[in-house]
Design an enzyme around this catalytic site. Structure first.
Site, PDB file in Angstrom:
ATOM      1  N   LYS A 196       0.857  -1.190   0.000  1.00 28.33           N
ATOM      2  CA  LYS A 196       0.000   0.000   0.000  1.00 28.33           C
ATOM      3  C   LYS A 196       0.892   1.240   0.000  1.00 28.33           C
ATOM      4  O   LYS A 196       1.610   1.508   0.964  1.00 28.33           O
ATOM      5  CB  LYS A 196      -0.915   0.017   1.233  1.00 28.33           C
ATOM      6  CG  LYS A 196      -1.680   1.336   1.357  1.00 28.33           C
ATOM      7  CD  LYS A 196      -2.575   1.407   2.573  1.00 28.33           C
ATOM      8  CE  LYS A 196      -2.927   2.853   2.865  1.00 28.33           C
ATOM      9  NZ  LYS A 196      -3.852   3.015   3.976  1.00 28.33           N
ATOM     10  N   GLY A 238      -8.758   8.647   9.647  1.00 25.27           N
ATOM     11  CA  GLY A 238      -9.090   8.718  11.067  1.00 25.27           C
ATOM     12  C   GLY A 238     -10.210   9.676  11.410  1.00 25.27           C
ATOM     13  O   GLY A 238     -10.516   9.880  12.587  1.00 25.27           O
ATOM     14  N   ALA A 262      -9.922   5.104   4.067  1.00 24.15           N
ATOM     15  CA  ALA A 262      -9.930   6.280   4.945  1.00 24.15           C
ATOM     16  C   ALA A 262     -11.295   6.965   4.969  1.00 24.15           C
ATOM     17  O   ALA A 262     -11.933   7.150   3.939  1.00 24.15           O
ATOM     18  CB  ALA A 262      -8.878   7.307   4.564  1.00 24.15           C
ATOM     19  N   GLY A 263     -11.702   7.319   6.157  1.00 23.94           N
ATOM     20  CA  GLY A 263     -12.910   8.116   6.352  1.00 23.94           C
ATOM     21  C   GLY A 263     -14.127   7.342   6.812  1.00 23.94           C
ATOM     22  O   GLY A 263     -15.085   7.930   7.307  1.00 23.94           O
ATOM     23  N   ASN A 288      -9.602   1.010   9.437  1.00 20.20           N
ATOM     24  CA  ASN A 288      -8.788   0.804  10.640  1.00 20.20           C
ATOM     25  C   ASN A 288      -9.434   1.470  11.853  1.00 20.20           C
ATOM     26  O   ASN A 288      -9.974   0.813  12.732  1.00 20.20           O
ATOM     27  CB  ASN A 288      -7.362   1.346  10.418  1.00 20.20           C
ATOM     28  CG  ASN A 288      -6.423   0.971  11.549  1.00 20.20           C
ATOM     29  OD1 ASN A 288      -6.825   0.484  12.597  1.00 20.20           O
ATOM     30  ND2 ASN A 288      -5.148   1.178  11.353  1.00 20.20           N
ATOM     31  N   THR A 289      -9.437   2.806  11.869  1.00 23.05           N
ATOM     32  CA  THR A 289      -9.859   3.531  13.065  1.00 23.05           C
ATOM     33  C   THR A 289     -11.289   3.191  13.491  1.00 23.05           C
ATOM     34  O   THR A 289     -11.569   3.055  14.687  1.00 23.05           O
ATOM     35  CB  THR A 289      -9.744   5.053  12.823  1.00 23.05           C
ATOM     36  OG1 THR A 289      -8.444   5.337  12.308  1.00 23.05           O
ATOM     37  CG2 THR A 289      -9.954   5.829  14.111  1.00 23.05           C
TER      38      THR A 289
END
Lengths: 259, 65
Positions: free
Chosen positions: A100, A161, A187-188, A209-210
């Site tokens: 990545k 995040g 992301a997001g 992830n987050t």
């Protein structure tokens, strides 16, 4: 659905939920949430070994590289040179060629630096890496990255995040419509409906992830994301009904008792 | 000799990358080594000799997104 395979470069996956391994309270939770997500691919960061704590536990003691496809990332890189160095090292560490690439612009927004990303992608593709590339939601840039030879293009939904969902769903759709490689919303994503929406729009996968690591119950959220990805994918394949300005009765408009 | 190890000066008795990895008790770890900005292949650990002031980076995988 059993033969609905995600092909990324030379790799094949049944799962369309790629997970991150950061921000977890401990390695055990990382392992359990990754299992709960039914993920097959997990992204990891590359950092200096702490020389004074060489015997400390390591992420890969919990995440078995034989069981998961490890996706080394360049998180924290702000120029092409650092990103290239990082991934060359990752490839030597584990033999991983699927990577990545993310080159960031600044620490406040963590938006991608597209110029440096393109520079790095050109070098890495030439060196034989299979590059999954994090980028903004610009369809022109997405096409350029595909032309360079990236095996997947990963537009952001919103800043890393931030958990704000999809800022520009229309662009995700446009990027997908023009693409010949998998599109991964990276992301997001904040909650399950964001993941479902991404797949409904046609994204081939999501990277989360987050939203999992910062949930109160990480494993339950991982399951929610897994289910949302399944639901969104099925809805996309099923083909949604058109949106109409006015109502359309669901029951027959004849045979009323008062006729 | 003194080398630059992960950004800090460190005195080591190792003369090769292989000996350095052993000296640091990192043999069993999945890691990669860079010497003066060049990745060192695992197959070359024993034949890559350290010199004074070499810039060595030793990295591994950690949690990240």
């Amino acid at each position: 659905m059993s033969n609905d395979i995600l092909k990324v470069g030379t790799y094949e996956f049944k799962s369309r939920l790629i997970v991150g391994s950061g921000k977890y309270k401990d390695f055990e939770t990382t392992k359990l949430a990754t299992e709960a997500a039914d993920a097959e691919m997990i992204t990891v960061a590359v950092r200096r070994v702490n020389i004074t704590e060489a015997d400390k536990e390591n992420l890969l003691d919990y995440i078995d590289p034989k069981k998961y496809t490890i996706l080394p990332n360049t998180a924290g890189c702000f120029n092409a040179e650092d990103a290239i160095r990082t991934l060359r090292l990752a490839r030597e560490a584990g033999g991983w060629d699927l990577v990545k690439l993310e080159v960031l612009g600044d620490t406040q927004t963590l938006y991608p630096n597209v110029v440096e990303t393109i520079k790095a992608a050109e070098v890495l593709v030439k060196e034989g890496f299979q590059v999954m590339v994090y980028t903004n939601d610009d369809p022109i840039v997405a096409t350029r990255l595909e032309e360079i030879g990236c095996v997947a293009v990963m537009p952001l939904g919103n800043p890393i995040g931030s958990g704000r969902g999809l800022a520009n769903p229309f662009n995700i759709r446009v990027i997908k419509e023009r693409a010949n490689v998998p599109i991964v919303v990276d992301a997001g994503i904040g909650t399950a409906s964001d993941a479902a929406k991404s797949l409904e729009l046609g994204a081939d996968a999501v990277l989360i992830n987050t939203a999992i690591a910062e949930a109160k119950d990480e494993c339950l959220m991982a399951e929610a994301m897994r289910d949302a990805v399944h639901a969104g994918r099925k809805a996309y394949l099923a083909g949604r009904m058109p949106k109409r300005a006015f109502a359309s009765a669901s029951s027959p408009t004849e045979g009323y008792i008062w006729d | 000799m003194i080398i630059q190890l992960n950004g800090e000066k460190k005195g080591v008795s190792a003369t090769t990358i292989a000996e350095l990895v052993t000296e640091l008790k990192l043999e069993s770890r999945m890691l990669a080594v860079e010497c003066n900005l060049e990745v060192v292949a695992k197959s070359a650990y024993e034949t890559t000799f350290l010199k004074e002031d070499d810039r060595i980076e030793i990295v591994h995988m950690i949690g990240g997104g």
